[in-house]
Motif scaffolding. Structure first.
Motif, PDB file in Angstrom:
ATOM      1  N   TYR A 255      47.851  44.151  30.139  1.00  9.36           N
ATOM      2  CA  TYR A 255      48.959  44.842  30.869  1.00  9.36           C
ATOM      3  C   TYR A 255      49.492  46.440  30.226  1.00  9.36           C
ATOM      4  CZ  TYR A 255      48.634  40.272  32.657  1.00  9.36           C
ATOM      5  OH  TYR A 255      48.122  39.292  33.171  1.00  9.36           O
TER       6      TYR A 255
ATOM      7  N   TYR B 120      43.958  38.948  35.947  1.00  6.25           N
ATOM      8  CA  TYR B 120      44.945  39.844  36.526  1.00  6.25           C
ATOM      9  C   TYR B 120      44.735  41.410  36.602  1.00  6.25           C
ATOM     10  CZ  TYR B 120      47.657  35.426  37.214  1.00  6.25           C
ATOM     11  OH  TYR B 120      47.894  34.098  37.684  1.00  6.25           O
ATOM     12  N   THR B 121      43.397  41.395  35.757  1.00  9.69           N
ATOM     13  CA  THR B 121      43.231  43.044  35.666  1.00  9.69           C
ATOM     14  C   THR B 121      42.617  43.669  36.738  1.00  9.69           C
ATOM     15  OG1 THR B 121      41.473  42.536  34.383  1.00  9.69           O
ATOM     16  CG2 THR B 121      43.345  42.739  33.248  1.00  9.69           C
ATOM     17  N   ASN B 122      42.005  43.046  37.956  1.00 14.85           N
ATOM     18  CA  ASN B 122      41.171  43.542  38.754  1.00 14.85           C
ATOM     19  C   ASN B 122      41.559  42.960  40.173  1.00 14.85           C
ATOM     20  OD1 ASN B 122      38.952  41.604  39.454  1.00 14.85           O
ATOM     21  ND2 ASN B 122      39.064  41.959  37.130  1.00 14.85           N
ATOM     22  N   ILE B 123      41.245  43.738  41.008  1.00  7.02           N
ATOM     23  CA  ILE B 123      41.619  43.328  42.434  1.00  7.02           C
ATOM     24  C   ILE B 123      40.922  41.849  42.864  1.00  7.02           C
ATOM     25  CG2 ILE B 123      40.085  44.647  43.686  1.00  7.02           C
ATOM     26  CD1 ILE B 123      43.693  43.780  45.012  1.00  7.02           C
TER      27      ILE B 123
ATOM     28  N   GLY C 293      39.789  39.518  40.893  1.00  7.56           N
ATOM     29  CA  GLY C 293      40.593  38.642  40.073  1.00  7.56           C
ATOM     30  C   GLY C 293      41.835  38.164  40.832  1.00  7.56           C
TER      31      GLY C 293
ATOM     32  N   ARG D  82      41.798  36.952  32.005  1.00 12.86           N
ATOM     33  CA  ARG D  82      42.014  38.470  32.437  1.00 12.86           C
ATOM     34  C   ARG D  82      41.686  38.421  34.178  1.00 12.86           C
ATOM     35  NH1 ARG D  82      42.122  42.892  28.195  1.00 12.86           N
ATOM     36  NH2 ARG D  82      42.558  41.709  26.454  1.00 12.86           N
TER      37      ARG D  82
END
Lengths: 202, 246, 283
Positions: free
Chosen positions: A193, A98-101, A103, A96
């Motif tokens: 997503y 790609y779920t926050n900036i 990361g 996970r």
């Protein structure tokens, strides 16, 4: 949900591989049509790895290079690069990132490094520091300033890798945001997503 | 591809190029490897693919080779490098490295190009299936090969449509970059919808059946196929024995 | 024993709050042609997917109730092997090809390859299917180069090649021109003659009237009417539920109402209109 090498190859995920490979090819063609200075040819690999996981990502990367290799065998040598990108990006999605900036930034930095080093290994050991593409000029410049071959090739690949990763990832990310939830939910790695928790009235 | 060579069983041709690849790596020097190029060109003539072979080869390999020579001979500083002008040197070691490296690249890539030009993808897939490779793998390969040309067509249609709707594809780098999304976005979304439906269609054709698959397409191994494979193995063994004895 | 039974089915798609199918039960008998009709989004395709087991296996979501195929619970079947019992063909001719075959001939054989039919039998069966669907001129063509109508015919042929007892056709003609539509319905008649049980989702009620034995009307996820064609397609209530009646039926219902006579005898097809008028001495 069961995930991993034994569970990731659903028919839907398998069908994503040809789409990913074709996207790489189309991306490459479009970059030539639009006369872009970089080749955007890993959108498919990154997109597929994000929603279908590391193993499907790996296969999409590998198959893309083998298919290109039918016309240009050099591409087969560089398979290891797309394979690593697909695999590593898939794991980032699993974890996970790609779920926050933050990361995303970390993932892009690490992807650039992975891409740069794997490409440098192939470039130096198989092709004497050369890829046959425009970026060879950058390597040549580094060499001219007295740097060693390995150093020059890694530097070149860090630069081009960073540009490629940001563009390829950025486009994949924008596209995935438009993929319908009902599709994402069918995939093992699509959950992060999904836009809404519950969609009232469909 | 309808030539005698085109009709050989894929694994015979594959064994043959594996032999060539192994020999190019084992044989010292570079003359043998460069001769391989001529040899493959001759077989291409015999297979009726000589022109195709040359044009594919010329598109990617010569530029790479040229760069390797420039890098290794003139740019990289070796022990024996002698300065010619500013950052340009000349190195005998670099020349040797270039020759051995490029000769291998030429030999291996020309045999790979030849292989794919004289072997139908359909035959490769059939041979893979017969040798026990998972149906999922052969399915993905076959469907990728079928999908790429369709996606390229579709992307051209979308590109034209978007251009006529006023999306700019000329101008500054930023403008051209921005054109990328509206061109590739619809392509992805339409293919995603299609594969959702294709899953159902494929399941309706018993894709997930546990039965052992059969094939209506058939390709038989002939005597010549066995002869080629045995010949290749013999050549390799003889070469290795000869090298060890030396 | 019914060949297909749905018992008290409720289903909700994932990520949705509203139920799509509510306490639906139905029985389909062997050898009959059923027309499944109703407004858009009423749940027709969802029902087909439940019968075929695609729901919940591929769609996920919450399904309660029981699906019985040939007297056996659907969960006792393998999703791959069900293809040999239930053939399923869809609306969109462009997404029904396997995408891995480069001739129509091999495309038709694809399903049989998957279930491991020996080659000689496969060739025999493909030849038979090609004849039945009149595909002789197309066998060497690439399936992707066919027209929509041709693709649809090949798609149905490929499904029928697996010899399923039950065939579900989900709006097979919605994207086709009239000539291709006619071809498809001729095939449906042939299949009926072979004793297949057919579930046909269709908006074109005139065609349903001509080819079906029974009509199932779905409205908002519920089975609201079921019965013989004559009974259902002459009942004005169909329209209230969002369904359609054949044009001729509408006319004769109006006429019957004006005369104060029963609507149960109104003609539904051109042939019946002819007979009807003939009987009244109007022709």
């Amino acid at each position: 949900m069961k995930r991993g090498i034994k569970h990731d190859f659903s028919l839907l995920a398998l069908l994503l591989i040809p789409v990913g490979v074709s996207l790489n090819v189309v991306g490459y063609q479009l970059s030539t049509i639009l006369k872009l200075p970089v080749f955007i040819d890993q959108i498919g690999t990154i997109m597929v790895s994000m929603i279908a996981g590391p193993w499907i990502g790996l296969l999409a990367g590998l198959l893309g290079n083998v298919v290109n290799g039918m016309l240009n065998p050099i591409a087969i040598g560089f398979s290891i690069v797309s394979v690593s990108v697909g695999l590593v990006s898939g794991y980032f999605s699993k974890w996970r990132f790609y779920t926050n900036i933050f990361g995303i930034i970390i993932a892009c930095v690490l992807l650039t490094i992975v891409q740069a080093f794997s490409a440098a290994i192939v470039t130096v050991f198989l092709f004497g520091g050369v890829t046959g593409a425009g970026t060879d000029l950058i390597t040549a410049t580094f060499l001219a300033t007295g740097r060693e071959l390995w150093n020059s090739v890694v530097s070149t690949n860090l630069i081009s890798g960073a540009v490629n990763t940001i563009i390829n990832f950025g486009i994949s990310w924008l596209i995935i945001r438009k993929v319908p939830d009902r599709f994402l939910i069918k995939l093992n790695y699509g959950a992060p997503y999904i836009k809404k928790e519950v969609n009232v009235n469909g | 591809m309808d030539s005698r060579i085109g009709n050989l069983y894929p694994s015979s041709k594959f064994t043959f190029i594996i032999l060539i690849i192994l020999l190019s790596m084992l044989v010292p020097g570079f003359i043998f490897q460069y001769m391989i190029f001529l040899f493959i060109f001759l077989i291409s003539l015999f297979s009726g693919t000589a022109i195709k072979f040359l044009s594919t080869f010329m598109k990617s390999i010569p530029i790479l080779i040229l760069f390797i020579f420039i890098f290794q001979v003139f740019l990289i500083v070796n022990e024996d490098s002698q300065q010619i002008w500013a950052f340009i040197h000349f190195s005998q070691i670099g020349l040797m490295t270039s020759l051995t490296m490029t000769s291998k690249i030429v030999a291996i890539s020309s045999s790979i190009i030849w292989f794919f030009q004289v072997t139908r993808v359909k035959d490769i897939i059939y041979a893979l299936e017969q040798s026990g490779v998972s149906q999922k793998v052969t399915f993905v390969i076959a469907s990728t090969i079928q999908l790429i040309p369709q996606m390229l067509n579709l992307s051209r249609t979308i590109a034209d449509a978007q251009k006529s709707r006023g999306i700019e594809t000329e101008g500054t780098l930023f403008v051209r970059m921005k054109a990328f999304i509206p061109m590739i976005g619809p392509l992805v979304l339409s293919s995603i919808q299609q594969i959702e439906e294709r899953v159902l269609a494929l399941e309706s054709r018993a894709f997930s059946s546990k039965a052992k698959k059969t094939s209506i397409y058939e390709l038989r191994k002939q005597k010549i196929d066995y002869i080629i494979v045995i010949f290749c193995i013999l050549v390799l063994i003889v070469y290795i024995v000869w090298r060890i004895k030396l | 024993m019914s060949i297909i039974s749905l018992i008290n089915i409720n289903y909700t798609y994932p990520l949705e709050e509203k139920q799509t199918i509510h306490s639906l039960s139905l029985d389909l008998e062997k050898g009959c042609v059923y027309g499944l009709t109703g407004a858009n989004e009423s749940g027709k395709t969802t029902i087909c997917n439940i019968i075929r087991g695609f729901i919940p296996e591929l769609y996920k979501g919450e399904l309660t109730g029981e699906v019985m195929i040939k007297g056996k619970n659907i969960n006792d079947y393998n999703i791959g092997d069900l293809a040999t019992i239930i053939g399923y063909s869809f609306q969109n001719p462009f997404t029904q090809l396997s995408g891995v075959k480069d001739t129509v001939y091999e495309e038709i054989a694809y399903g049989m390859e998957n279930i491991g039919v020996p080659r000689s039998k496969m060739i025999q069966k493909v030849d038979e299917i090609v004849k039945m669907f009149q595909l002789e001129d197309l066998i060497d063509k690439n399936p992707f180069e066919l027209s929509g109508g041709q693709k649809q015919r090949v798609a149905i042929a490929s499904v029928v090649a697996l010899d399923p007892e039950i065939i579900i056709l989900d709006e097979p003609t919605s994207q086709l021109d009239p000539k291709s539509t006619e071809d498809i319905f001729e095939i449906i008649q042939l299949l009926k003659k072979q004793g297949k049980t057919i579930l046909l989702v269709e908006h074109k009620v005139d065609l349903l009237a001509a080819y079906c034995d029974e009509i199932l009307l779905i409205s908002r996820g519920e089975l609201v009417m079921q019965g013989p064609v004559k009974e259902i397609l002459s009942n004005p209530k169909v329209v209230e539920y969002g369904g359609q009646l054949p044009q001729v039926a509408l006319y004769f219902i109006k006429k019957a109402k004006a005369n104060g006579s029963s609507v149960s005898q109104v003609p539904l097809t051109v042939q019946e209109v002819y007979d009807h008028l003939n009987k009244d001495g109007e022709v």
